[in-house]
Design a protein around this motif. Structure first.
Motif, short mmCIF file in Angstrom:
data_model
loop_
_atom_site.label_atom_id
_atom_site.label_comp_id
_atom_site.label_asym_id
_atom_site.label_seq_id
_atom_site.Cartn_x
_atom_site.Cartn_y
_atom_site.Cartn_z
N ASP A 256 47.02 27.96 40.64
CA ASP A 256 46.02 27.36 39.74
C ASP A 256 46.66 26.34 38.81
O ASP A 256 46.05 25.92 37.83
N ARG A 257 47.90 26.00 39.09
CA ARG A 257 48.63 24.95 38.37
C ARG A 257 48.85 25.27 36.90
O ARG A 257 48.89 24.37 36.06
N VAL A 258 49.00 26.55 36.61
CA VAL A 258 49.24 26.93 35.21
C VAL A 258 50.58 26.37 34.74
O VAL A 258 50.73 25.92 33.61
N LEU A 259 51.56 26.36 35.65
CA LEU A 259 52.90 25.93 35.24
C LEU A 259 52.98 24.42 34.96
O LEU A 259 53.98 23.94 34.47
N TYR A 260 51.90 23.70 35.27
CA TYR A 260 51.91 22.26 34.97
C TYR A 260 52.05 21.99 33.48
O TYR A 260 52.39 20.88 33.08
N GLY B 273 52.50 29.18 25.36
CA GLY B 273 52.44 30.51 25.98
C GLY B 273 51.21 31.29 25.53
O GLY B 273 50.55 31.93 26.35
N VAL B 274 50.91 31.22 24.24
CA VAL B 274 49.75 31.96 23.73
C VAL B 274 48.47 31.45 24.39
O VAL B 274 47.62 32.24 24.82
N VAL B 275 48.37 30.13 24.49
CA VAL B 275 47.17 29.57 25.11
C VAL B 275 47.05 30.04 26.57
O VAL B 275 45.98 30.47 27.01
N ILE B 276 48.16 30.00 27.29
CA ILE B 276 48.12 30.47 28.68
C ILE B 276 47.77 31.96 28.73
O ILE B 276 46.92 32.39 29.51
N ALA B 277 48.44 32.73 27.88
CA ALA B 277 48.21 34.18 27.89
C ALA B 277 46.73 34.47 27.68
O ALA B 277 46.15 35.31 28.37
N ILE B 278 46.12 33.77 26.74
CA ILE B 278 44.72 34.05 26.46
C ILE B 278 43.83 33.56 27.59
O ILE B 278 43.01 34.31 28.12
N PHE B 279 44.04 32.31 28.02
CA PHE B 279 43.12 31.77 29.01
C PHE B 279 43.26 32.41 30.38
O PHE B 279 42.27 32.57 31.10
N VAL B 280 44.46 32.78 30.75
CA VAL B 280 44.59 33.49 32.02
C VAL B 280 44.20 34.95 31.84
O VAL B 280 43.48 35.53 32.65
N VAL C 118 56.97 34.78 31.17
CA VAL C 118 58.42 34.82 31.01
C VAL C 118 59.07 33.65 31.77
O VAL C 118 59.93 32.95 31.24
N VAL C 119 58.61 33.44 32.99
CA VAL C 119 59.15 32.32 33.77
C VAL C 119 58.88 31.00 33.05
O VAL C 119 59.76 30.14 32.91
N ASN C 120 57.65 30.88 32.57
CA ASN C 120 57.27 29.67 31.84
C ASN C 120 58.16 29.47 30.60
O ASN C 120 58.70 28.38 30.37
#
Ligand SMILES: Nc1ncnc2c1ncn2[C@@H]1O[C@H](COP(=O)(O)OP(=O)(O)O)[C@@H](O)[C@H]1O
Ligand SMILES: [Mg+2]
Lengths: 313, 258
Positions: free
Chosen positions: B19-23, B63-70, B110-112
């Motif tokens: 889903d291209r989160v790592l972009y 990270g927080v934004v990703i954690a919440i949105f995913v 963690v990878v991010n």
């Protein structure tokens, strides 16, 4: 031991946004399915078929009652490794390819290693998708998804297979293939429990069926037993515009269109009509069953019970 | 970790990647290198301060934004799309699903964060030309940021197990914001009177204590982090996320799938 044993399952949903009202989707259901049979779970839309299957799979919890599969509790992981389930209109992780998806499911069911990739390849062949293993599921048509759904249900060689409307979304060829597949499963000694509202499928396949309507079980038994005393209908078409009087007298409904006549008669008077037509030297164009006996049974039985709804347990 | 949990976790990771989160790493790289080049040109003394402050804050916020949105979609999306049917009809227990999802998202974060950390150290090297001993504390700050992610992941999962993604996002963001100011809230509670005092104290102890987990500015100034705080924060994050996960499991165990 029964393959499936359902003892008084009841499901009451609460519906409505503000005021919750109880809605009984399934009245106490008692049903046994034997090992090695193909069992059809029949009923019109909204009858409660999916609800029953979801309870058996542990996806929704019964309001009361219980059930056992292979003699074991519904949330016993050891039992779940031995069953397969195809949901209604299945949908899968669309970012995976067919192979990745099946490998994922295989691992969750405890299939591992070399065995897994071999099984994935063979099951894809079995459902008629040998060439699209590497294609992402978001590019699959509805019928292809249905096939993937069947593949994931039989991948781990389960003893009991549950299929919710397995023929839906398939073209006639596909339906033929799924029928054959279900017969193969039976030949392998597996139990198949499937729901459908398409009666011809059930009639062609099932050892026994249960008929459910508005959440109530109406009948259980072999198709032949249920339909004894019920008549199917046939449509007969012949050339010309003449309707022999002997055909009129048996009460057939006849329509004259162009230079052919179309008559719908009960199965038992079919020979009578043919004899009459041959006597008059009229050429028969076609003779097809319009309603299978099971369909006719449905129409009569469900119509009758709707009139007396409530008085039936 | 049992095989099924590992399976679900790795599939969750794979979904995030596809889903291209790592972009987001690209945006991070642009931001950080831009900042490094800019401060590199102005001064001599505060450039490390700026790079560490900005870099770590960005690691944390991204990270927080990703954690919440995913996180908010992890359970509710699978219920909504009915992808759970074919998972839970297998020998997968419901708690295994929740734990698997948690590890999958945590692994993604963690990878991010690891990739971002390399970036931060790269930028440090670029502006200061060499590493010094106090730079090691940056690692501790990163560790705390990851602890923060674990808490947010578990909270997002908790909300996701009973409410819609939109509501979950609102809940999770509010908790993050309140948690960031939890120290101020505690100070306020200490001064308040009567009912207000009780409510403020209860809230202050209920929300995650992100103040204690944020050592970015002291690390940027080259100050050490006490080993006491490291131990306390580790235990705190562990306990807090375990409780949130238990809550998520308890709710999810009873849930009827749509
Ligand atoms: N989640 C739900 N909430 C409320 N009512 C439901 C829910 N799922 C099914 N129903 C109702 O239960 C009845 C049976 O539905 P279902 O089991 O899906 O029927 P079938 O699969 O036989 O078509 C229907 O009247 C349907 O509206
Ligand atoms: Mg249905």
């Amino acid at each position: 031991m029964h393959a499936i044993e359902i003892v008084g399952l009841v499901k009451v949903y609460s519906v409505g946004f503000w005021r919750k009202r109880p809605k009984c989707a399934l009245h106490p259901l008692h049903l046994n399915v034997e090992e090695g049979e193909i069992f059809g779970f029949l009923g019109p839309n909204g009858a409660g078929k999916t609800t029953t299957l979801k309870m058996l799979m542990g996806l929704v919890f019964p309001t009361s009652g219980s059930a056992r599969i292979l003699g074991r509790d519904l949330n016993d992981p050891g039992m779940k490794a031995q069953i397969g389930f195809l949901p209604e209109q299945p949908y899968f992780y669309d970012y995976l390819t067919a192979r990745e998806l099946l490998e994922y499911y295989g691992r969750l069911s405890g299939v591992a290693g070399k065995d897994l990739s071999a099984r994935v390849q063979s099951v894809l062949g079995r459902v008629g998708l040998p060439d699209v293993a590497g294609v992402q599921l978001r590019k699959f048509s509805k019928g292809m998804l249905q096939r993937v759904g069947i593949a994931q249900a039989i991948l781990h060689e389960p003893k009991v297979v549950f299929l919710d409307e397995p023929m839906s979304g398939l073209d006639p060829m596909g339906r033929r293939e799924v029928r054959d597949l279900m017969e193969q499963l039976k030949a392998e000694g597996k139990t198949v429990f499937f729901s459908t509202h398409i009666l011809s499928d059930a009639e062609a396949l099932c050892d026994r069926v249960a008929v459910i309507h508005l959440g109530e079980l109406r009948a259980v038994g072999a198709v032949a037993d249920l339909t004894s005393g019920v008549q199917g209908k046939v449509e007969i078409v012949w050339e010309g515009t003449v309707v022999p009087t002997s055909i009129k007298t048996i009460g057939a409904t006849c329509h004259v269109t162009g230079d052919t006549v179309r008559a719908v008669v009960a199965e038992e008077s079919q020979d009578l009509v043919i004899d009459a037509l041959r006597r008059e030297r009229l050429r028969i164009v076609s003779l097809v069953p319009v309603r299978t006996t099971l369909e006719q049974y449905f129409v009569e039985k469900l119509k009758r019970s709707e009139k007396t709804a409530g008085s039936l347990a | 970790m049992n095989n099924r949990i590992a399976c679900i976790a790795s599939n969750t990771f794979r979904e995030a990647v596809r889903d291209r989160v790592l972009y987001n790493l690209i945006a991070f790289a642009v931001l950080l290198s831009g900042a490094a080049i800019l401060v590199g040109q102005i001064s001599i003394d505060i450039e490390k301060l700026v790079v560490i402050n900005l870099g770590l804050t960005a690691v944390s916020l991204f990270g927080v934004v990703i954690a919440i949105f995913v996180g908010i979609g992890l359970v509710s999306k699978e219920i909504e799309k009915r992808t759970l049917y074919t998972v839970l009809s297998r020998p997968v227990r419901r708690w295994e699903f929740i734990i698997g999802k948690f590890f999958g998202l945590a692994g993604t974060l963690v990878v991010n964060a690891f990739c971002m950390a390399i970036g931060v150290f790269g930028a440090l090297l670029y502006v200061a030309h060499k590493f010094q001993k106090p730079d090691g504390w940056v690692l501790v700050a990163l560790y705390f940021i990851i602890l923060q992610f674990l808490i947010i992941c578990s909270l997002a999962l908790l909300f996701s197990s009973f409410s819609s993604p939109l509501l979950s996002a609102v809940f999770a963001f509010s908790l993050f914001v309140i948690g960031t100011f939890s120290e101020d809230l505690r100070n306020f509670a200490a001064m308040a009177q009567g009912m207000t005092k009780w409510v403020a104290t209860a809230v202050a102890y209920l929300v995650p204590n992100f103040s204690a987990l944020n050592v970015i500015s002291s690390v940027a100034h080259g100050q050490p982090v006490s080993s006491q705080l490291i131990i306390f924060n580790s235990l705190y994050a562990l306990l807090y996320s375990m409780m949130a996960l238990c809550g998520a499991i308890l709710i999810f165990q009873r849930r009827n799938l749509k």
